[in-house]
Design a protein around this motif. Structure first.
Motif, PDB file in Angstrom:
ATOM      1  N   ILE A 202       0.863  -1.182   0.000  1.00 51.50           N
ATOM      2  CA  ILE A 202       0.000   0.000   0.000  1.00 51.50           C
ATOM      3  C   ILE A 202       0.899   1.231   0.000  1.00 51.50           C
ATOM      4  O   ILE A 202       1.897   1.289   0.732  1.00 51.50           O
ATOM      5  N   ILE A 203       0.551   2.220  -0.825  1.00 51.45           N
ATOM      6  CA  ILE A 203       1.300   3.480  -0.873  1.00 51.45           C
ATOM      7  C   ILE A 203       0.310   4.630  -0.798  1.00 51.45           C
ATOM      8  O   ILE A 203      -0.709   4.642  -1.498  1.00 51.45           O
ATOM      9  N   VAL A 204       0.614   5.593   0.065  1.00 46.95           N
ATOM     10  CA  VAL A 204      -0.153   6.833   0.152  1.00 46.95           C
ATOM     11  C   VAL A 204       0.748   7.949  -0.347  1.00 46.95           C
ATOM     12  O   VAL A 204       1.794   8.214   0.238  1.00 46.95           O
ATOM     13  N   SER A 205       0.333   8.599  -1.442  1.00 48.14           N
ATOM     14  CA  SER A 205       1.159   9.642  -2.051  1.00 48.14           C
ATOM     15  C   SER A 205       0.461  10.998  -1.988  1.00 48.14           C
ATOM     16  O   SER A 205      -0.762  11.084  -2.124  1.00 48.14           O
ATOM     17  N   GLY A 206       1.270  12.038  -1.826  1.00 44.75           N
ATOM     18  CA  GLY A 206       0.754  13.402  -1.815  1.00 44.75           C
ATOM     19  C   GLY A 206       1.359  14.216  -2.932  1.00 44.75           C
ATOM     20  O   GLY A 206       2.492  13.971  -3.359  1.00 44.75           O
ATOM     21  N   GLY A 207       0.618  15.207  -3.386  1.00 47.73           N
ATOM     22  CA  GLY A 207       1.078  16.067  -4.461  1.00 47.73           C
ATOM     23  C   GLY A 207       1.225  17.513  -4.030  1.00 47.73           C
ATOM     24  O   GLY A 207       1.201  17.835  -2.838  1.00 47.73           O
ATOM     25  N   ALA A 213       5.478  20.967   3.726  1.00 51.52           N
ATOM     26  CA  ALA A 213       6.065  19.802   4.388  1.00 51.52           C
ATOM     27  C   ALA A 213       5.329  19.504   5.683  1.00 51.52           C
ATOM     28  O   ALA A 213       5.149  18.342   6.073  1.00 51.52           O
ATOM     29  N   GLU A 214       4.896  20.566   6.365  1.00 48.48           N
ATOM     30  CA  GLU A 214       4.151  20.380   7.616  1.00 48.48           C
ATOM     31  C   GLU A 214       2.853  19.618   7.374  1.00 48.48           C
ATOM     32  O   GLU A 214       2.475  18.741   8.166  1.00 48.48           O
ATOM     33  N   ASN A 215       2.169  19.946   6.276  1.00 49.42           N
ATOM     34  CA  ASN A 215       0.941  19.228   5.959  1.00 49.42           C
ATOM     35  C   ASN A 215       1.211  17.772   5.587  1.00 49.42           C
ATOM     36  O   ASN A 215       0.391  16.899   5.867  1.00 49.42           O
ATOM     37  N   PHE A 216       2.359  17.524   4.951  1.00 51.49           N
ATOM     38  CA  PHE A 216       2.739  16.147   4.641  1.00 51.49           C
ATOM     39  C   PHE A 216       2.850  15.350   5.939  1.00 51.49           C
ATOM     40  O   PHE A 216       2.361  14.213   6.032  1.00 51.49           O
ATOM     41  N   HIS A 217       3.519  15.943   6.929  1.00 48.77           N
ATOM     42  CA  HIS A 217       3.684  15.266   8.223  1.00 48.77           C
ATOM     43  C   HIS A 217       2.353  15.108   8.948  1.00 48.77           C
ATOM     44  O   HIS A 217       2.108  14.096   9.607  1.00 48.77           O
ATOM     45  N   ALA A 218       1.485  16.100   8.808  1.00 42.64           N
ATOM     46  CA  ALA A 218       0.246  16.109   9.589  1.00 42.64           C
ATOM     47  C   ALA A 218      -0.890  15.342   8.924  1.00 42.64           C
ATOM     48  O   ALA A 218      -1.791  14.849   9.618  1.00 42.64           O
ATOM     49  N   VAL A 219      -0.872  15.222   7.605  1.00 43.48           N
ATOM     50  CA  VAL A 219      -2.010  14.643   6.896  1.00 43.48           C
ATOM     51  C   VAL A 219      -1.649  13.329   6.187  1.00 43.48           C
ATOM     52  O   VAL A 219      -2.320  12.310   6.373  1.00 43.48           O
ATOM     53  N   ILE A 220      -0.599  13.363   5.365  1.00 43.65           N
ATOM     54  CA  ILE A 220      -0.270  12.194   4.534  1.00 43.65           C
ATOM     55  C   ILE A 220       0.325  11.068   5.367  1.00 43.65           C
ATOM     56  O   ILE A 220      -0.112   9.909   5.289  1.00 43.65           O
ATOM     57  N   ALA A 240       9.049  21.088  -4.516  1.00 38.79           N
ATOM     58  CA  ALA A 240       8.637  22.166  -3.620  1.00 38.79           C
ATOM     59  C   ALA A 240       9.192  21.992  -2.210  1.00 38.79           C
ATOM     60  O   ALA A 240       9.015  22.875  -1.360  1.00 38.79           O
ATOM     61  N   GLY A 241       9.851  20.856  -1.960  1.00 40.02           N
ATOM     62  CA  GLY A 241      10.440  20.627  -0.644  1.00 40.02           C
ATOM     63  C   GLY A 241       9.489  20.025   0.364  1.00 40.02           C
ATOM     64  O   GLY A 241       9.800  19.964   1.554  1.00 40.02           O
ATOM     65  N   TYR A 242       8.330  19.538  -0.102  1.00 40.09           N
ATOM     66  CA  TYR A 242       7.366  18.940   0.828  1.00 40.09           C
ATOM     67  C   TYR A 242       7.787  17.542   1.266  1.00 40.09           C
ATOM     68  O   TYR A 242       7.394  17.075   2.335  1.00 40.09           O
TER      69      TYR A 242
END
Length: 321
Positions: A202-207, A213-220, A240-242
């Protein structure tokens, strides 16, 4: 005749264990119709060799265990591959970072054409490979006496362990000299309890729409952890450095084919689709109902990922309760 010679498969491993992509590449190697020998090259790599010996269809494992191969630098490993190649009709490896560096050197030193990113073995000398970011499939016939192939492992099922038979024999092979050109300086390895991206079910990817980056840590990442999944990212998110580079999925990143791929805030540029469209089930969440990602998605949710993801996490928690 070269066609009657066995096939040499170069194993992907970390000395202690075998990477699952090796078992996928083995499926492709067996399709060539000749006995398959597996080369495990490294330092203190006996455990990886023993794991390779258990795979179904492996006739023999070659173990090149020496300090010169500790970091699998391209030059010494390529020199070994060339030295062994005379005994084989084909040299095959998974399309990973290590072997993308080694295999072209082997092909050049043997003066043969390399066929890269094989997705299907049509015949022992005929192969399908993607071109134009996966929008077209090219069928290639390799007429050289020796075949040098890299395998897009996402296109092949993994070979399992053999049952009811003993493990394949393991034979030590001597180092093939020290080829100059590079030396090991150091490495920084990102440690993670999550599955490795190319081997994850299973992979969860964000765009880019994740926003930071904070949202990546908090959501993805929390959604990935709830599912026991690996985390991926689009190139736009990485640029973008996320997210770090080793999370990038796509034509210039990693090619994956998990059982479930969840794309959050990813529009679906062809470069990204080239890296994940072979996933068995694709779930996409995007506010734009015209986003190209929905053309390949099995399930699509038109909505704000910052509203949809918390709802998904709630449902997952209920299912686990």
């Amino acid at each position: 005749m070269a066609d009657s010679l066995p096939t040499l498969l170069l194993a992907e491993h970390d000395d202690a264990s075998l990477n699952p992509v090796t078992a996928r590449a083995l499926t492709a190697a067996k399709a060539l119709g000749a006995p398959v020998h597996v080369l495990v090259v490294g330092e203190n790599a006996r455990a990886a060799a023993e794991a390779a010996a258990k795979l179904d269809g492996v006739a023999e494992v070659l173990l090149a265990d020496a300090p010169a191969y500790a970091h699998r630098l391209a030059e010494p490993v390529a020199a070994l591959g060339v030295a062994l190649a005379k005994e084989y009709g084909a040299v095959v490896a998974p399309s990973t970072a290590v072997w993308k560096s080694v295999m072209p050197r082997i092909a050049a030193l043997l003066d043969v054409m390399q066929v890269s990113d094989v997705i299907a073995v049509v015949a022992p000398d005929t192969f399908d490979r993607p071109i134009y970011a996966g929008n077209a499939i090219q069928r290639v016939r390799a007429t050289d006496g020796k075949k040098v192939l890299t395998i897009r492992t996402a296109s092949f099922a993994a070979t399992g362990e053999a049952t009811g038979v003993s493990s394949a024999p393991i034979r030590a092979v001597e180092p093939a000299g020290t080829a100059a050109g590079s030396s090991f300086v150091g490495e920084e390895i990102a440690a993670s309890a999550r599955p490795e991206l190319t081997a994850a079910r299973i992979i969860v990817s964000g765009g880019r729409a994740v926003g930071s980056a904070e949202n990546f840590h908090a959501v993805i990442e929390p959604l990935a952890d709830a599912l026991g999944a690996a985390v991926g990212a689009s190139r736009a998110a990485v640029d973008a450095g996320y997210a770090p580079n080793d999370w990038q999925v796509g034509q210039t990143g990693k090619v994956v084919a998990p059982d479930l791929y969840i794309a959050l805030g990813i529009s679906g540029a062809i470069q990204h689709l080239a890296g994940m469209k072979d996933s068995k089930v694709i779930v996409a969440v995007n506010k734009d109902e015209e986003a190209p990602i929905f053309q390949v998605a099995d399930f699509g949710i038109v909505g704000d990922l910052f509203e949809v993801v918390p709802a998904l996490k709630t449902e997952i928690a209920k299912a686990k309760a």
